[in-house]
Design a protein around this motif. Structure first.
Motif, short mmCIF file in Angstrom:
data_model
loop_
_atom_site.label_atom_id
_atom_site.label_comp_id
_atom_site.label_asym_id
_atom_site.label_seq_id
_atom_site.Cartn_x
_atom_site.Cartn_y
_atom_site.Cartn_z
N GLU A 115 -12.06 50.52 -54.47
CA GLU A 115 -11.48 50.66 -53.13
C GLU A 115 -9.97 50.68 -53.25
O GLU A 115 -9.38 49.83 -53.92
N ASN B 253 -9.66 53.46 -47.08
CA ASN B 253 -9.73 52.94 -45.71
C ASN B 253 -9.06 53.91 -44.75
O ASN B 253 -7.92 54.31 -44.97
N GLU C 247 -13.89 54.76 -45.70
CA GLU C 247 -14.33 53.52 -45.06
C GLU C 247 -13.77 53.47 -43.64
O GLU C 247 -12.56 53.44 -43.45
N ASP D 277 -17.26 49.89 -42.55
CA ASP D 277 -16.56 48.70 -43.05
C ASP D 277 -16.69 47.54 -42.05
O ASP D 277 -16.96 47.76 -40.88
N LYS E 19 -20.68 47.87 -45.34
CA LYS E 19 -20.00 46.80 -46.06
C LYS E 19 -20.06 45.54 -45.21
O LYS E 19 -19.51 45.49 -44.10
N GLU F 34 -18.74 42.12 -49.50
CA GLU F 34 -17.32 41.90 -49.80
C GLU F 34 -17.05 40.42 -50.02
O GLU F 34 -17.79 39.58 -49.52
CA CA Z 1 -12.35 48.44 -46.62
#
Ligand code: CA
Ligand code: C2E
Ligand code: CA
Ligand code: CA
Length: 279
Positions: free
Chosen positions: A58, A117, A149, A179, A200, A236
């Motif tokens: 990421e 992101n 994301e 996300d 996520k 995460e």
């Molecule tokens: Ca993220």
């Protein structure tokens, strides 16, 4: 007095009376940073829960401020969203992430994917699709190696055009991950219509699941539900072995967290082995 790193925002925020002046100053600083190239990307591995092998990374932006030091995204992304500067910043992040990971894959026998992101403002804006196409074309990163994301706040803009955009991206081969799953306000039913391939689980969920039976049930429920919808689940914020074991036992697909690796500069990522057993 200006302080370093973590305290920066306190410094900015600490002066309520001067807050307008400060956001003007920071806005100006952001502008300068964009022009002079003071942003950099750090990368954090996502590992396969079963094999502990790195599958993707990421991209997480940092601001290397000439006097304040390294500033975390939580301390400037919200302002950049307010001022609209997230648009040029986000464009830079997307291009840079594609470029750096395409190059890394070419120079090694790696086939890493990169997750970027994307702010809802950026995602929902006309021209975003062109930005993605441009980034892929300019860098040669195969679309299958790019993942975007987004958070469920993309849906605040109205569902239909967003679903259409996501479908176009998916048709191109680009994948979309949801996300901070579970932290927002929308109902579960939107998952029926969004062509996302991954959710996520927010780290607050992950970390609470070990201590709270109900949270554990939510986490298990999300994993089971996602699998029934052919989606993968990432947990995460894995910091302990107990969390790793808990999530692996619950058949979570991918794990991300300090236990495996922290976000790191590209040069460090280059030297990182693929196999990342918990440390
Ligand atoms: Ca993220
Ligand atoms: P996020 O997308 O949820 O990213 C995960 C955050 O959790 C990152 O913080 C990461 O460093 C941190 N993290 C990873 N593992 C652990 C762990 O084991 N424990 C703990 N406590 N934290 C962990 P970071 O880099 O400060 O980023 C914060 C947020 O800023 C991100 O949350 C994301 O929403 C936003 N952000 C970062 N880069 C970008 C960007 O390029 N564009 C946009 N629009 N937003 C970004
Ligand atoms: Ca999160
Ligand atoms: Ca987030």
């Amino acid at each position: 007095a200006k302080r370093q790193g973590r305290n920066t925002w306190q410094w900015y925020r600490g002066r309520k009376a001067e807050s307008v002046k400060h956001s003007v100053a920071m806005r100006h600083d952001l502008h300068t940073a964009l022009i002079e190239g003071h942003f950099e990307l750090h990368y954090q591995p996502l590992v396969d829960a079963m094999s502990s092998r790195m599958r993707s990374v990421e991209a997480l932006v940092r601001w290397r401020h000439p006097t304040l030091g390294l500033i975390a995204p939580g301390d400037f992304i919200p302002l950049a969203e307010q001022t609209g500067q997230i648009i040029p910043l986000g464009r830079w992040v997307l291009l840079q992430a594609c470029r750096e990971i395409a190059t890394l894959n070419e120079q090694s026998d790696r086939v890493l994917s990169v997750a970027v992101n994307i702010s809802s403002l950026q995602f929902c804006r006309d021209g975003f699709l062109d930005e993605v196409k441009y980034a892929l074309k300019a860098t040669g990163l195969p679309p299958e190696r790019l993942e975007l994301e987004v958070t469920e706040s993309v849906l605040l803009d109205g569902t239909d055009p967003i679903i259409e955009l996501m479908q176009t991206l998916v048709t191109m081969g680009v994948r979309v991950a949801l996300d901070d799953f579970g932290t927002g306000f929308s109902s579960l039913s939107y998952l029926c219509d969004l062509p996302t391939h991954k959710v996520k689980l927010d780290r607050r969920f992950v970390q609470k699941a070990l201590k709270n039976r109900r949270m554990a049930a939510i986490v298990q429920g999300v994993i089971t539900m996602a699998h029934h919808m052919d989606m993968q689940v990432v947990a995460e914020g894995i910091e302990t072995r107990a969390q790793q074991e808990d999530l692996t036992r619950r058949h979570c697909d991918l794990l991300q967290g300090y236990l495996f690796a922290r976000p790191m500069p590209l040069e460090e990522l280059k030297r990182l082995p693929d196999y990342l057993p918990a440390i």
